[in-house]
Design a protein around this motif. Structure first.
Motif, mmCIF file in Angstrom:
data_model
loop_
_atom_site.group_PDB
_atom_site.id
_atom_site.type_symbol
_atom_site.label_atom_id
_atom_site.label_comp_id
_atom_site.label_asym_id
_atom_site.label_seq_id
_atom_site.Cartn_x
_atom_site.Cartn_y
_atom_site.Cartn_z
ATOM 1 N N ARG A 1 17.028 -77.513 30.601
ATOM 2 C CA ARG A 1 18.049 -76.801 31.386
ATOM 3 C C ARG A 1 19.160 -76.279 30.486
ATOM 4 O O ARG A 1 19.452 -76.830 29.414
ATOM 5 C CB ARG A 1 18.639 -77.698 32.468
ATOM 6 N N HIS A 2 19.770 -75.208 30.972
ATOM 7 C CA HIS A 2 20.987 -74.662 30.387
ATOM 8 C C HIS A 2 22.059 -74.818 31.458
ATOM 9 O O HIS A 2 21.981 -74.185 32.515
ATOM 10 C CB HIS A 2 20.800 -73.189 30.013
ATOM 11 N N PRO A 3 23.064 -75.670 31.248
ATOM 12 C CA PRO A 3 24.043 -75.968 32.299
ATOM 13 C C PRO A 3 24.803 -74.720 32.750
ATOM 14 O O PRO A 3 25.032 -73.786 31.974
ATOM 15 C CB PRO A 3 24.983 -76.974 31.629
ATOM 16 N N ALA A 4 25.189 -74.728 34.021
ATOM 17 C CA ALA A 4 25.993 -73.639 34.575
ATOM 18 C C ALA A 4 27.277 -73.480 33.767
ATOM 19 O O ALA A 4 27.899 -74.470 33.354
ATOM 20 C CB ALA A 4 26.312 -73.925 36.037
ATOM 21 N N TRP B 1 23.748 -70.647 22.991
ATOM 22 C CA TRP B 1 22.673 -70.974 23.938
ATOM 23 C C TRP B 1 21.876 -72.209 23.497
ATOM 24 O O TRP B 1 21.717 -73.165 24.260
ATOM 25 C CB TRP B 1 21.751 -69.767 24.089
ATOM 26 N N LEU B 2 21.371 -72.205 22.293
ATOM 27 C CA LEU B 2 20.522 -73.299 21.829
ATOM 28 C C LEU B 2 21.279 -74.620 21.782
ATOM 29 O O LEU B 2 20.718 -75.686 22.056
ATOM 30 C CB LEU B 2 19.951 -72.983 20.454
ATOM 31 N N ARG B 3 22.558 -74.570 21.431
ATOM 32 C CA ARG B 3 23.342 -75.804 21.326
ATOM 33 C C ARG B 3 23.569 -76.448 22.687
ATOM 34 O O ARG B 3 23.771 -77.665 22.778
ATOM 35 C CB ARG B 3 24.683 -75.507 20.648
ATOM 36 N N ARG B 4 23.557 -75.643 23.750
ATOM 37 C CA ARG B 4 23.816 -76.178 25.087
ATOM 38 C C ARG B 4 22.574 -76.749 25.766
ATOM 39 O O ARG B 4 22.684 -77.474 26.754
ATOM 40 C CB ARG B 4 24.389 -75.091 25.992
ATOM 41 N N CYS C 1 18.477 -80.914 23.420
ATOM 42 C CA CYS C 1 17.136 -80.581 22.931
ATOM 43 C C CYS C 1 17.077 -80.597 21.408
ATOM 44 O O CYS C 1 16.031 -80.898 20.824
ATOM 45 C CB CYS C 1 16.711 -79.205 23.444
ATOM 46 N N LEU C 2 18.180 -80.267 20.775
ATOM 47 C CA LEU C 2 18.241 -80.218 19.317
ATOM 48 C C LEU C 2 18.987 -81.441 18.790
ATOM 49 O O LEU C 2 19.929 -81.933 19.429
ATOM 50 C CB LEU C 2 18.939 -78.947 18.846
ATOM 51 N N PHE D 1 12.733 -71.139 26.795
ATOM 52 C CA PHE D 1 14.167 -71.386 26.690
ATOM 53 C C PHE D 1 14.578 -71.544 25.228
ATOM 54 O O PHE D 1 15.628 -71.050 24.806
ATOM 55 C CB PHE D 1 14.540 -72.660 27.461
ATOM 56 N N LEU D 2 13.772 -72.258 24.445
ATOM 57 C CA LEU D 2 14.119 -72.517 23.051
ATOM 58 C C LEU D 2 13.994 -71.280 22.159
ATOM 59 O O LEU D 2 14.471 -71.278 21.023
ATOM 60 C CB LEU D 2 13.235 -73.641 22.494
ATOM 61 N N SER D 3 13.351 -70.235 22.682
ATOM 62 C CA SER D 3 13.196 -69.014 21.886
ATOM 63 C C SER D 3 14.432 -68.128 21.943
ATOM 64 O O SER D 3 14.532 -67.164 21.181
ATOM 65 C CB SER D 3 11.968 -68.223 22.364
#
Length: 514
Positions: free
Chosen positions: A90-93, A61-64, A43-44, A116-118
């Motif tokens: 999504r945030h992977p498991a 979190w944000l990097r994933r 996303c980033l 999610f991005l917050s």
């Protein structure tokens, strides 16, 4: 009253339609838009990931986070027509993956990607390890075709004029102004995105989109967490696609079958219940409680409001009048952890104090999102509310509803009903299904909070009784929704259900620790 009457004939190519009930695809067959693969990308950007400030609770979190899109038809009855690309995140498991957990944060109008991005979601370690956490922007929201009705603020002044007026006395120029601005607001939405777009904004189409997303994620069954309005999506999914339904958590239930006026009246009654729960909290041990009793509390708040009328509050060089103060107070009831500070705020104002605490706390409550975001959320909220429910077309029905709401809550009045008046002038949309019981769905978990100011506890009990396989978990406290909000008992029950599929015992309860 008008049952939103768009012809269902075109849908028969994909759906079997039984009066009052939405069925799944013919013989559970695939949708023409099944078979997609999401092209997941960070996303980033690399630079944004490098500069991302570590977040509390999960520094990476944000990097994933990964983003992508899923394509859906605007009109599921016309799969060859216009399409929409839905934004997905999504945030992977973080452990052994057992599937995806799709989350809708409610609204309607709330962007899942923005949420999610917050920052990281406060979910349990087992859930974060076992699931790809997934969210999306529903159709007409955020990056999924979000829009702003040009006149989204147009009703604010007429609504202010009637807030202190008995609904029965709203007549003449004031009633005419309400009707005129409500009609103009509705028409501005039509002119912005078109009748076809608004006709397809309803939850029944969001549910069809959700099944396309489930398929694109590669999951045979949908595991889902829905907050507030998101409970409507989950309940309807279980009705339409029971064989594709996995674990469903429905937190803060919203009814599917009420007309907009009845729902707004009941919501105001729930707000009053939440207010009374807050007063009880205050009376039960808050050291500076300004109230002398539950029945007296409204009159005692009115004295504070009279003082604000005489000398409006000043917060960061802006004026806060009685109406904005009530709105801030109402909003703060959504978060139970704020209740102790609410007590201090009201106690100081009752004593005539306007110190740094009053200023700083009101400033914190008053922080708002950018205008374009607020306008988009309110536009989508109105569009879905008007699309989903039977809408009275006679303004007198809204006036009568406002009267009933004012009786239910003299403090907060009929405002919630009046602001739904644009629905009287809304274009026709697809009929919302009724008789939803999801008789063949696996176990479903419904959560209700006794002092919920936005989704009354009665709605959760009603939904749990309506859905054949549902179990109700009651949180004996306040605030809007209960899971992943610092309530260990609730979190333990829900985590166990999500990871194992086993619901709690019937009529399970968790008590507030506030």
């Amino acid at each position: 009253m008008r049952g939103k009457g768009r012809a269902l004939g075109a849908l028969l190519t994909a759906l079997i339609c039984v009066p009052g009930v939405v069925s799944a695809d013919v013989e559970g067959g695939p949708h023409p838009f099944h078979g997609q693969e999401i092209d997941w990308r960070p996303c980033l950007s690399p630079q944004e990931r490098a500069e991302a400030v570590p977040t509390e609770g999960d520094p990476d979190w944000l990097r994933r986070l990964e983003c992508g899109t899923v394509t859906v038809p605007l009109d599921h009855g016309d799969p060859q027509g216009r399409t929409l690309d839905l934004a997905v995140i999504r945030h992977p498991a973080q452990g052994v993956r057992q599937g995806s957990l799709v989350i809708d944060f409610g609204g309607p109008g709330v962007s899942g990607t923005d949420t999610f991005l917050s920052g990281p979601l406060p979910l349990g370690r087992g859930v974060r390890a076992g699931f790809d956490l997934v969210s999306f922007d529903p159709r007409g929201v955020g990056a999924s075709g979000g829009f702003v009705c040009p006149l989204w603020r147009y009703m604010e002044r007429p609504l202010e004029w009637v807030r202190d007026t008995d609904p029965q006395d709203v007549a003449g120029d004031r009633l005419e102004a309400l009707e005129k601005t409500a009609r103009a607001l509705a028409q501005s939405c039509v002119e912005e995105v078109g009748e076809d777009f608004l006709a397809n904004m309803g939850t029944v189409n969001v549910v069809r989109d959700l099944d396309i997303l489930r398929d694109a994620l590669g999951d045979e069954r949908l595991d889902y967490l829905g907050y507030s309005y998101g409970t409507s999506i989950g309940a309807l999914y279980a009705q339409m696609y029971p064989e594709r339904t996995g674990a469903l958590v429905l937190d803060g239930a919203v009814p599917l079958e009420d007309d907009v006026v009845t729902r707004a009246v009941e919501q105001t009654g729930g707000l009053q219940t939440s207010w009374e729960a807050f007063v009880v909290h205050c009376l039960d041990g808050a050291p500076e409680c300004p109230f002398t009793g539950i029945e007296e509390a409204t009159e005692e708040v009115e004295k504070i409001l009279v003082d604000i009328d005489a000398e409006p509050l000043r917060v960061n060089e802006e004026t806060v009048d009685r109406h904005e103060f009530l709105d801030l107070l109402r909003g703060s009831l959504h978060t139970e952890q704020l209740w102790p500070n609410n007590v201090l705020l009201l106690a100081r104002l009752a004593e005539g104090e306007r110190d740094d605490f009053v200023h700083d706390y009101l400033a914190a409550l008053k922080r708002t999102r950018p205008e374009e975001v607020l306008g988009a959320e309110r536009s989508a909220h109105l569009a879905v509310r008007c699309a989903d429910h039977i809408d009275p077309t006679d303004p007198s029905a809204y006036q009568e509803g406002a009267r009933r709401a004012s009786q239910a809550s003299p403090l907060f009045g009929g405002h919630e009903v009046w602001r739904m008046l644009p629905c009287a002038f809304w274009p026709d949309t697809e009929v919302m299904p009724t008789g939803i019981t999801a008789p063949t769905a696996p176990p479903i978990l419904v959560i209700g909070t006794l002092g919920d100011p936005a989704t009354p506890y009665a709605w959760a009990r009603e939904l749990s009784e309506q859905l054949t396989s549902a179990t109700l978990l009651t949180y004996e406290g306040g605030g809007h929704t209960a899971y992943a909000a610092g309530r260990p008992c609730v979190d333990e029950v829900v985590d166990t259900y999500l990871l194992s599929g086993v619901p709690p015992a019937p009529d399970a309860t968790c008590r507030s620790r506030l």
